[in-house]
Design an enzyme around this catalytic site. Structure first.
Site, PDB file in Angstrom:
ATOM      1  N   ARG A   1       0.852  -1.182   0.000  1.00  0.00           N
ATOM      2  CA  ARG A   1       0.000   0.000   0.000  1.00  0.00           C
ATOM      3  C   ARG A   1       0.890   1.235   0.000  1.00  0.00           C
ATOM      4  NH1 ARG A   1      -1.311   2.625   4.523  1.00  0.00           N
ATOM      5  NH2 ARG A   1      -1.308   0.814   5.908  1.00  0.00           N
TER       6      ARG A   1
ATOM      7  N   HIS B   1      -3.342   4.467   4.901  1.00  0.00           N
ATOM      8  CA  HIS B   1      -4.519   3.590   4.992  1.00  0.00           C
ATOM      9  C   HIS B   1      -5.755   4.300   4.434  1.00  0.00           C
ATOM     10  CE1 HIS B   1      -7.249   0.582   6.547  1.00  0.00           C
ATOM     11  NE2 HIS B   1      -7.921   1.521   7.174  1.00  0.00           N
TER      12      HIS B   1
ATOM     13  N   TYR C   1       4.285   4.886  11.474  1.00  0.00           N
ATOM     14  CA  TYR C   1       4.574   3.461  11.643  1.00  0.00           C
ATOM     15  C   TYR C   1       5.404   2.848  10.510  1.00  0.00           C
ATOM     16  CZ  TYR C   1       0.354   3.172   8.674  1.00  0.00           C
ATOM     17  OH  TYR C   1      -0.575   3.336   7.673  1.00  0.00           O
TER      18      TYR C   1
END
Length: 347
Positions: free
Chosen positions: A249, A253, A262
């Site tokens: 990805r 998100h 992160y």
């Protein structure tokens, strides 16, 4: 589990495989068009979020090869069960792109008729759609229908109980389902290492007696070959297949996520070198200008369609709640209608 099936290397050169044949160039050119349109859809949807025209958008930038191949291998009578991130797959299946994005705009229901293109509503809860997919597949078998179901999910969904229940049921009843796990390395902010220590997610199929394949999720040629074989197996009574697509990805998100908290940007940049569009474009010897006008037309349609402001109809609150409205529902609808009419009367 062996290494991932690959037919095209990241630099666009051929990676021979003893089992899977390279799709013909006409097919790959058609899928390149789909990749270009899918990438532009992702970009435009992201812009519409920033403009306040969409409430949220989970981008599939970098995962378009999975989206395109999953829809492309299905036959007209088959079903696609997408997640919230699988907008490109729904569009590839023939759903109007403006209608697909209506749910993410915050409009009622899923925005499109699921039966028209055999595309189930996009599912936000993780893995719940997998049980629905298996149910549709098993029902089709009981009715003697020639139907295969493509069930999409992410790596995070494999940590849910519904995922395991769906695989087990499909295996026991040999349901014609293809499970495609798009392993993009993060379930929101949780890395794969915090979800599973299995050598691969495809290995999870072994425990259920389900054939499983690990495939390069940024190689549309390999995806077409692997998923196409799985659909054929399901359609001929061979039961379910679990396919893990190794992908990434690129974007956060959703627009509400700060991915820098992160993961390192160096990781993202390394995956950019494996871009599915660049890989296929190089193999086909294209310039990058192909289908650009069509992609811009798509973007313009999205801007126009999602900028239109329609007056909400309060009566829609009661539509599709039950196949046959209950007396209580009818009474509530009548009460609301009477109140609206009273408001319109002159004082």
């Amino acid at each position: 589990m062996t290494e991932a099936v690959r037919l095209l290397n990241p630099d666009g050169t051929v990676h021979p495989d003893a089992r899977y044949a390279m799709p013909d160039r006409a097919e790959l050119r058609a899928r390149y068009r789909s990749l270009v349109l899918g990438r532009r859809l992702n970009e435009q949807a992201g812009a519409l979020v920033r403009q306040g025209k969409l409430a949220v958008y989970p981008s599939s930038h970098g995962q378009e090869a999975c989206q395109v191949a999953a829809a492309a291998v299905l036959r007209p009578g088959d079903w696609l069960f997408p997640t919230y991130r699988d907008t490109v797959a729904a569009v590839e299946r023939g759903v109007d792109p403006v209608e697909v994005l209506m749910m993410l705009r915050g409009d009622w229901h899923c925005g499109y008729d699921p039966t028209a293109h055999r595309v189930a509503p996009q599912s936000t809860p993780l893995a719940t759609q997998l049980l629905h997919a298996v149910g549709v597949a098993h029902a089709a078998t009981l009715k003697g229908e020639d139907t295969v179901v493509m069930a999409l999910c992410g790596d995070g969904a494999t940590s849910e109980g519904d995922f395991h229940e769906a695989l087990n049921f499909a295996a026991v009843f040999r349901a014609p389902v293809v499970f495609l796990v798009q392993n993009n390395k993060y379930a929101i902010s949780v890395p794969l290492a915090r979800q599973s220590v299995a050598p691969s997610l495809a290995d999870k199929g072994i425990g259920y007696g389900v054939p499983a394949v690990l495939v390069d999720g940024n190689d549309v040629a390999a995806l077409l070959a692997v998923l196409g074989e799985a659909v054929t197996r399901a359609a001929t009574g061979g039961g379910p297949t679990l396919v893990e697509a190794d992908t990434y990805r690129i974007e956060a998100h959703t627009n509400a996520d700060d991915a820098t908290r992160y993961r390192d940007e160096s990781e993202v940049e390394e995956w950019r070198t494996r871009d599915p569009l660049t890989r296929l474009r190089t193999y086909l010897g294209l310039t990058g200008e192909e289908f650009r006008d069509e992609a811009e037309e798509l973007a313009a349609r999205l801007r126009t369609g999602l900028s239109a402001e329609g007056a909400p109809d309060p009566a829609e609150l009661f539509a599709h709640v039950h196949a046959t409205p209950t007396p209580q529902l009818t009474a509530q609808a009548d009460l609301l209608q009477a109140e609206l009419e009273a408001e319109e009367e002159p004082a």
